[in-house]
Design a protein around this motif. Structure first.
Motif, PDB file in Angstrom:
ATOM      1  N   GLU A   1      10.299  -6.386 -19.917  1.00  7.62           N
ATOM      2  CA  GLU A   1      10.152  -5.492 -21.042  1.00  7.62           C
ATOM      3  C   GLU A   1      11.562  -5.842 -21.490  1.00  7.62           C
ATOM      4  O   GLU A   1      11.806  -6.033 -22.662  1.00  7.62           O
ATOM      5  N   VAL A   2      12.758  -5.658 -20.752  1.00  4.48           N
ATOM      6  CA  VAL A   2      14.122  -5.848 -20.982  1.00  4.48           C
ATOM      7  C   VAL A   2      14.310  -7.089 -21.777  1.00  4.48           C
ATOM      8  O   VAL A   2      15.026  -7.411 -22.924  1.00  4.48           O
ATOM      9  N   LYS A   3      13.805  -8.238 -21.040  1.00  9.28           N
ATOM     10  CA  LYS A   3      14.028  -9.499 -21.649  1.00  9.28           C
ATOM     11  C   LYS A   3      13.246  -9.519 -23.162  1.00  9.28           C
ATOM     12  O   LYS A   3      13.913 -10.478 -23.761  1.00  9.28           O
TER      13      LYS A   3
ATOM     14  N   ASP B   1      16.161 -16.567 -25.245  1.00 13.26           N
ATOM     15  CA  ASP B   1      15.665 -16.233 -24.186  1.00 13.26           C
ATOM     16  C   ASP B   1      16.557 -16.505 -22.822  1.00 13.26           C
ATOM     17  O   ASP B   1      16.234 -16.084 -21.740  1.00 13.26           O
ATOM     18  N   HIS B   2      17.563 -17.336 -22.866  1.00 11.44           N
ATOM     19  CA  HIS B   2      18.533 -17.748 -21.857  1.00 11.44           C
ATOM     20  C   HIS B   2      19.718 -18.230 -22.251  1.00 11.44           C
ATOM     21  O   HIS B   2      19.730 -18.623 -23.670  1.00 11.44           O
ATOM     22  N   TYR B   3      20.519 -18.706 -21.362  1.00  8.01           N
ATOM     23  CA  TYR B   3      21.790 -19.187 -21.689  1.00  8.01           C
ATOM     24  C   TYR B   3      22.133 -20.754 -21.004  1.00  8.01           C
ATOM     25  O   TYR B   3      21.352 -20.586 -19.732  1.00  8.01           O
ATOM     26  N   TYR B   4      22.963 -21.471 -21.255  1.00  9.02           N
ATOM     27  CA  TYR B   4      23.045 -22.605 -20.185  1.00  9.02           C
ATOM     28  C   TYR B   4      24.399 -23.355 -20.689  1.00  9.02           C
ATOM     29  O   TYR B   4      24.698 -23.399 -21.953  1.00  9.02           O
ATOM     30  N   CYS B   5      25.358 -23.390 -19.658  1.00  8.10           N
ATOM     31  CA  CYS B   5      26.784 -23.979 -20.089  1.00  8.10           C
ATOM     32  C   CYS B   5      26.716 -25.256 -19.483  1.00  8.10           C
ATOM     33  O   CYS B   5      26.428 -25.352 -18.538  1.00  8.10           O
ATOM     34  N   PHE B   6      27.092 -26.058 -20.559  1.00  9.92           N
ATOM     35  CA  PHE B   6      27.111 -27.493 -20.273  1.00  9.92           C
ATOM     36  C   PHE B   6      28.247 -27.908 -19.336  1.00  9.92           C
ATOM     37  O   PHE B   6      28.427 -28.990 -19.041  1.00  9.92           O
ATOM     38  N   GLY B   7      29.030 -26.973 -19.265  1.00  9.01           N
ATOM     39  CA  GLY B   7      30.631 -27.242 -18.459  1.00  9.01           C
ATOM     40  C   GLY B   7      30.359 -26.834 -16.989  1.00  9.01           C
ATOM     41  O   GLY B   7      30.480 -27.607 -16.324  1.00  9.01           O
ATOM     42  N   CYS B   8      29.848 -25.622 -16.774  1.00 14.67           N
ATOM     43  CA  CYS B   8      29.871 -25.391 -15.411  1.00 14.67           C
ATOM     44  C   CYS B   8      28.565 -25.195 -14.925  1.00 14.67           C
ATOM     45  O   CYS B   8      28.216 -24.576 -13.944  1.00 14.67           O
TER      46      CYS B   8
ATOM     47  N   ASP C   1      18.705 -15.771 -17.729  1.00 18.42           N
ATOM     48  CA  ASP C   1      18.112 -14.828 -18.945  1.00 18.42           C
ATOM     49  C   ASP C   1      19.196 -13.766 -19.149  1.00 18.42           C
ATOM     50  O   ASP C   1      20.359 -13.967 -18.472  1.00 18.42           O
ATOM     51  N   VAL C   2      18.875 -12.893 -19.888  1.00 17.33           N
ATOM     52  CA  VAL C   2      19.612 -11.761 -20.369  1.00 17.33           C
ATOM     53  C   VAL C   2      20.051 -10.892 -19.160  1.00 17.33           C
ATOM     54  O   VAL C   2      21.318 -10.517 -19.045  1.00 17.33           O
ATOM     55  N   ILE C   3      19.276 -10.497 -18.176  1.00 19.79           N
ATOM     56  CA  ILE C   3      19.453  -9.911 -16.934  1.00 19.79           C
ATOM     57  C   ILE C   3      20.590 -10.573 -15.936  1.00 19.79           C
ATOM     58  O   ILE C   3      21.542  -9.974 -15.782  1.00 19.79           O
ATOM     59  N   LYS C   4      20.301 -11.814 -16.055  1.00 22.27           N
ATOM     60  CA  LYS C   4      21.314 -12.742 -15.073  1.00 22.27           C
ATOM     61  C   LYS C   4      22.657 -12.681 -15.768  1.00 22.27           C
ATOM     62  O   LYS C   4      23.712 -12.430 -15.162  1.00 22.27           O
ATOM     63  N   LEU C   5      22.785 -12.799 -17.116  1.00 26.13           N
ATOM     64  CA  LEU C   5      23.880 -12.769 -17.771  1.00 26.13           C
ATOM     65  C   LEU C   5      25.019 -11.491 -17.511  1.00 26.13           C
ATOM     66  O   LEU C   5      25.809 -11.454 -17.258  1.00 26.13           O
ATOM     67  N   VAL C   6      24.096 -10.542 -17.491  1.00 20.79           N
ATOM     68  CA  VAL C   6      24.863  -8.911 -17.416  1.00 20.79           C
ATOM     69  C   VAL C   6      24.999  -8.779 -15.954  1.00 20.79           C
ATOM     70  O   VAL C   6      26.026  -8.271 -15.737  1.00 20.79           O
TER      71      VAL C   6
END
Length: 197
Positions: A6-8, A47-54, A59-64
């Protein structure tokens, strides 16, 4: 559907990242909050993030979780509180509230897309006129003046005015000039069809 799902579904990654102070640039590229960098290398998808550096991703929950050092359930509670989702984390979600929130998010995204389209239309028209002005300017006084050059001179001032006006207006005022932006879009298409880019 779990509370996590739900949060995502209610909070997208770019919105959460901006709200928590992540510096987001054009194309939803951000300075990665998980390692030091001078150039944006973290791509924020809906719905997600990805860093090409590290290679940080999630997802949004993992980000927080990563931003604040929280457990997954603490991150859900943080998002629920910060975005006023109205979810009772300790019992099944109220689907009416969830659906209402989904509609609000969809409306906000549609509005953002409309504003971006209007700005893009005005910028493309101004850029086209600027190209005509530079590319088709007479090279000497005896040369016949190209009609694209004349058209550009006649219209570029107004195109620039509309672009600047759009940048200084609020959403209500932007809605009021939508008909004019639609007319400019038709004019842009006519120019491209008739004369090319």
């Amino acid at each position: 559907m779990t509370i996590f799902d739900e949060v995502k579904s209610l909070v997208d990654v770019p919105t959460a990242a901006r709200s928590y102070g992540v510096e987001v640039h054009r194309g939803n590229m951000a300075l990665c909050p998980f390692h030091r960098e001078r150039h944006s290398s973290c791509k924020l998808y809906e719905d997600h993030y990805y860093c090409f550096g590290c290679q940080a991703h999630g997802d949004v929950i993992k980000l927080v979780q990563e931003l604040f050092g929280l457990s997954a359930i603490e991150a859900v509670k943080q998002l629920n509180s910060d975005f006023a989702l109205g979810l009772d984390v300790d019992k099944p979600p109220d689907m009416e509230k969830v659906n209402r929130r989904r509609r609000e998010i969809a409306e906000r995204k549609a509005e953002q897309a409309r504003v971006e389209h209007m700005y893009d239309t005005l910028l493309r028209y101004f850029t086209l006129l600027d190209k005509y002005k530079m590319r088709y300017a007479p090279k000497n006084p005896d040369e016949e003046t190209d009609r694209r050059f004349i058209y550009a001179l006649q219209n570029i001032g107004y195109a620039e005015y509309m672009l600047e006006t759009f940048n200084r207006t609020d959403k209500k005022q932007q809605a009021e000039i939508k008909l004019e932006v639609d007319r400019i879009e038709r004019e842009y298409k006519r120019c491209v069809e008739e004369w090319g880019e």
